[in-house]
Design a protein around this motif. Structure first.
Motif, PDB file in Angstrom:
ATOM      1  N   MET A   1      -5.625  -6.832  -0.799  1.00 30.95           N
ATOM      2  CA  MET A   1      -5.146  -6.949  -1.458  1.00 30.95           C
ATOM      3  C   MET A   1      -4.960  -6.399  -2.734  1.00 30.95           C
ATOM      4  O   MET A   1      -4.408  -5.893  -3.085  1.00 30.95           O
ATOM      5  CB  MET A   1      -4.256  -8.449  -1.711  1.00 30.95           C
ATOM      6  CG  MET A   1      -3.204  -9.267  -2.860  1.00 30.95           C
ATOM      7  SD  MET A   1      -2.767  -9.949  -3.209  1.00 30.95           S
ATOM      8  CE  MET A   1      -1.780  -9.884  -4.669  1.00 30.95           C
ATOM      9  N   THR A   2      -6.355  -6.385  -3.477  1.00 30.01           N
ATOM     10  CA  THR A   2      -6.444  -5.616  -4.823  1.00 30.01           C
ATOM     11  C   THR A   2      -6.161  -4.436  -4.249  1.00 30.01           C
ATOM     12  O   THR A   2      -5.875  -3.861  -5.174  1.00 30.01           O
ATOM     13  CB  THR A   2      -7.782  -6.499  -5.729  1.00 30.01           C
ATOM     14  OG1 THR A   2      -7.450  -8.005  -5.326  1.00 30.01           O
ATOM     15  CG2 THR A   2      -7.862  -5.899  -6.326  1.00 30.01           C
ATOM     16  N   LEU A   3      -7.066  -3.847  -3.509  1.00 27.04           N
ATOM     17  CA  LEU A   3      -7.474  -2.257  -3.524  1.00 27.04           C
ATOM     18  C   LEU A   3      -5.974  -2.331  -2.970  1.00 27.04           C
ATOM     19  O   LEU A   3      -5.639  -0.796  -3.422  1.00 27.04           O
ATOM     20  CB  LEU A   3      -8.463  -2.272  -1.888  1.00 27.04           C
ATOM     21  CG  LEU A   3      -8.059  -0.679  -1.349  1.00 27.04           C
ATOM     22  CD1 LEU A   3      -9.215  -0.032  -2.660  1.00 27.04           C
ATOM     23  CD2 LEU A   3      -9.338  -0.504  -0.339  1.00 27.04           C
ATOM     24  N   ASN A   4      -5.384  -2.748  -2.054  1.00 29.95           N
ATOM     25  CA  ASN A   4      -3.942  -1.884  -2.043  1.00 29.95           C
ATOM     26  C   ASN A   4      -3.171  -2.375  -3.465  1.00 29.95           C
ATOM     27  O   ASN A   4      -1.797  -0.820  -3.788  1.00 29.95           O
ATOM     28  CB  ASN A   4      -2.904  -2.340  -1.064  1.00 29.95           C
ATOM     29  CG  ASN A   4      -4.048  -2.699   0.514  1.00 29.95           C
ATOM     30  OD1 ASN A   4      -4.278  -0.959   0.549  1.00 29.95           O
ATOM     31  ND2 ASN A   4      -3.031  -3.659   1.440  1.00 29.95           N
ATOM     32  N   TYR A   5      -2.705  -2.540  -4.032  1.00 22.44           N
ATOM     33  CA  TYR A   5      -2.046  -3.318  -5.997  1.00 22.44           C
ATOM     34  C   TYR A   5      -2.480  -1.756  -6.725  1.00 22.44           C
ATOM     35  O   TYR A   5      -2.091  -1.189  -7.518  1.00 22.44           O
ATOM     36  CB  TYR A   5      -2.841  -4.416  -5.818  1.00 22.44           C
ATOM     37  CG  TYR A   5      -2.032  -4.818  -7.708  1.00 22.44           C
ATOM     38  CD1 TYR A   5      -0.943  -4.669  -7.176  1.00 22.44           C
ATOM     39  CD2 TYR A   5      -3.273  -4.737  -8.649  1.00 22.44           C
ATOM     40  CE1 TYR A   5      -0.036  -5.244  -8.257  1.00 22.44           C
ATOM     41  CE2 TYR A   5      -2.256  -5.079  -9.714  1.00 22.44           C
ATOM     42  CZ  TYR A   5      -0.685  -5.363 -10.015  1.00 22.44           C
ATOM     43  OH  TYR A   5       0.030  -5.602 -10.986  1.00 22.44           O
ATOM     44  N   GLY A   8      -1.661   1.237  -5.589  1.00 20.94           N
ATOM     45  CA  GLY A   8      -0.513   1.295  -5.338  1.00 20.94           C
ATOM     46  C   GLY A   8      -0.042   1.846  -6.879  1.00 20.94           C
ATOM     47  O   GLY A   8       0.953   2.100  -7.441  1.00 20.94           O
ATOM     48  N   LEU A   9      -0.717   0.973  -7.635  1.00 17.85           N
ATOM     49  CA  LEU A   9      -0.606   1.376  -9.142  1.00 17.85           C
ATOM     50  C   LEU A   9      -0.808   3.187  -9.813  1.00 17.85           C
ATOM     51  O   LEU A   9      -0.014   4.080 -10.247  1.00 17.85           O
ATOM     52  CB  LEU A   9      -1.430   0.437  -9.830  1.00 17.85           C
ATOM     53  CG  LEU A   9      -0.787  -0.771  -9.902  1.00 17.85           C
ATOM     54  CD1 LEU A   9      -2.061  -1.845 -10.883  1.00 17.85           C
ATOM     55  CD2 LEU A   9       0.153  -1.251 -11.084  1.00 17.85           C
ATOM     56  N   GLU A  10      -2.004   3.836  -8.853  1.00 15.98           N
ATOM     57  CA  GLU A  10      -2.151   4.984  -9.037  1.00 15.98           C
ATOM     58  C   GLU A  10      -1.372   5.743  -8.212  1.00 15.98           C
ATOM     59  O   GLU A  10      -0.891   7.177  -8.998  1.00 15.98           O
ATOM     60  CB  GLU A  10      -4.287   5.094  -8.909  1.00 15.98           C
ATOM     61  CG  GLU A  10      -4.613   3.825  -9.046  1.00 15.98           C
ATOM     62  CD  GLU A  10      -5.918   3.692  -8.394  1.00 15.98           C
ATOM     63  OE1 GLU A  10      -6.593   4.714  -7.358  1.00 15.98           O
ATOM     64  OE2 GLU A  10      -7.133   3.806  -9.420  1.00 15.98           O
ATOM     65  N   GLY A  11      -1.028   5.884  -7.344  1.00 17.14           N
ATOM     66  CA  GLY A  11       0.967   6.249  -6.711  1.00 17.14           C
ATOM     67  C   GLY A  11       1.687   6.336  -7.646  1.00 17.14           C
ATOM     68  O   GLY A  11       2.124   7.330  -8.454  1.00 17.14           O
ATOM     69  N   ALA A  12       1.910   5.560  -8.964  1.00 25.33           N
ATOM     70  CA  ALA A  12       3.653   5.574  -9.731  1.00 25.33           C
ATOM     71  C   ALA A  12       2.792   5.879 -10.465  1.00 25.33           C
ATOM     72  O   ALA A  12       3.220   6.683 -11.280  1.00 25.33           O
ATOM     73  CB  ALA A  12       3.139   3.730  -9.669  1.00 25.33           C
ATOM     74  N   ASP A 159     -10.267  -6.761 -11.731  1.00 28.50           N
ATOM     75  CA  ASP A 159     -11.751  -6.917 -12.772  1.00 28.50           C
ATOM     76  C   ASP A 159     -11.227  -6.204 -13.461  1.00 28.50           C
ATOM     77  O   ASP A 159     -11.906  -5.855 -14.366  1.00 28.50           O
ATOM     78  CB  ASP A 159     -12.550  -7.390 -12.442  1.00 28.50           C
ATOM     79  CG  ASP A 159     -12.962  -8.064 -11.245  1.00 28.50           C
ATOM     80  OD1 ASP A 159     -12.332  -9.366 -11.874  1.00 28.50           O
ATOM     81  OD2 ASP A 159     -13.517  -8.653 -10.395  1.00 28.50           O
ATOM     82  N   GLU A 160     -10.705  -4.802 -12.686  1.00 27.09           N
ATOM     83  CA  GLU A 160     -10.742  -3.610 -13.739  1.00 27.09           C
ATOM     84  C   GLU A 160      -9.757  -3.592 -15.033  1.00 27.09           C
ATOM     85  O   GLU A 160      -9.924  -2.551 -15.821  1.00 27.09           O
ATOM     86  CB  GLU A 160      -9.912  -2.165 -12.628  1.00 27.09           C
ATOM     87  CG  GLU A 160     -11.241  -1.929 -11.659  1.00 27.09           C
ATOM     88  CD  GLU A 160     -11.051  -3.024 -10.158  1.00 27.09           C
ATOM     89  OE1 GLU A 160     -11.412  -2.788  -9.117  1.00 27.09           O
ATOM     90  OE2 GLU A 160     -10.469  -4.195 -10.398  1.00 27.09           O
TER      91      GLU A 160
END
Length: 299
Positions: A1-5, A8-12, A159-160
């Motif tokens: 879930m965190t990786l996909n999230y 998604g943020l980086e894509g936006a 955590d990032e």
């Protein structure tokens, strides 16, 4: 879930960067326009600004509430040309969005390099000294949905951005609060400016009389349906945070009319409406724009 999230943020972020000139690609300040306060966009220099609609950005949800246009504006504010990212319209929990969706733009702003967030909202006045048209600088908040389990940091920690257990006692930056008040004085704004506690409730209904009395007892000065999730996420990302409430209506906490009253007061008296909120927001918008312009210019 965190990786996909994160993806998604980086894509936006990447989608937005593809549409920005280099000089606008690292905004310093995020400004969130509350109900009826979309006029804040007018203080952004139009010649060099870029508009990106929410509906076009991967991962962004669309704003569905009157008074929230649903677009990002990138540009400069003030003589010092401070670079900003302005959210003209926000996303709300009551619209049916998950808190992670409603706060998605804040994370994207962090990836773009934003270090300061200024959030505005329209709120109901609980403090008996407050009148419609007053401004309240938020110094603390009560997160009622968060206390009962609907918290924007619920789930795996990213955590990032920040720690698992985030302290919130230092959320609202004191220097930013002082700067806003000083900016209002320098612009000779006569509108009353107070400082107080904002209670976040999920909405979309306005509070009952009993709920207003409860909120007052709990220590709230104003109440609204936004801002706190965004503030928490911004704080988690390490941003300095400032938040402002425009008091647009007086919350009714008097006991309701009783069947035993000889001359009961109408239950319609003091009832809040969204049109009333927008009316007072529009009246105060020029003062809010002026103060924010002066504030941002000194950042």
């Amino acid at each position: 879930m965190t990786l996909n999230y994160l993806q998604g943020l980086e894509g936006a972020r990447d989608y937005i960067l593809q549409r920005l000139p280099k000089e606008l690609s690292s905004p310093r300040v995020l400004i969130i326009c509350g109900s009826g306060l979309g006029g804040i966009q007018k203080i952004i220099e139009k010649e060099l600004s870029v508009v990106v609609s929410y509906s076009s950005i991967p991962g962004f949800k669309e704003s569905t509430v009157s008074g929230h246009e649903g677009k990002l504006i990138f540009g400069y504010i003030g003589a010092n040309k401070v670079s900003v990212m302005c959210m003209v319209g926000r996303l709300h929990f009551y619209e049916g969005y998950e808190l992670s969706e409603a706060t998605f733009p804040i994370r994207v702003a962090s990836l773009l390099g934003v270090s300061v967030m200024i959030a505005t909202n329209a709120a109901g006045g609980i403090n008996p000294l407050y009148k419609p048209g007053d401004l309240m600088i938020i110094s603390d908040h009560i997160n009622f949905p968060g206390l009962s389990g609907s918290h924007p940091l619920r789930g795996p920690n990213v955590d990032e951005f920040g720690p698992r257990f985030l302290p919130l006692s230092n959320t609202y930056d004191l220097e930013l609060r002082k700067l806003f008040f000083q900016s209002a004085q320098s612009r000779k704004i006569t509108r009353r400016i107070a400082e107080g506690v904002y209670a976040f409730v999920s909405g979309p209904t306005y509070e009952t009389r009993a709920e207003v009395r409860f909120l007052k007892t709990a220590g709230a000065d104003a109440v609204g349906m936004s801002t706190v999730p965004e503030v928490i996420i911004a704080h988690h990302c390490g941003m300095r945070v400032f938040a402002l409430s425009l008091i647009t209506n007086t919350c009714v906490g008097d006991e309701p009319a009783s069947i035993f009253d000889e001359a009961p007061v109408s239950l319609e008296q003091g009832k809040a409406t969204h049109s009333e909120v927008l009316e007072y927001a529009n009246k105060a918008s020029l003062d809010v724009q002026s103060i924010i312009q002066a504030t941002v210019n000194r950042l």
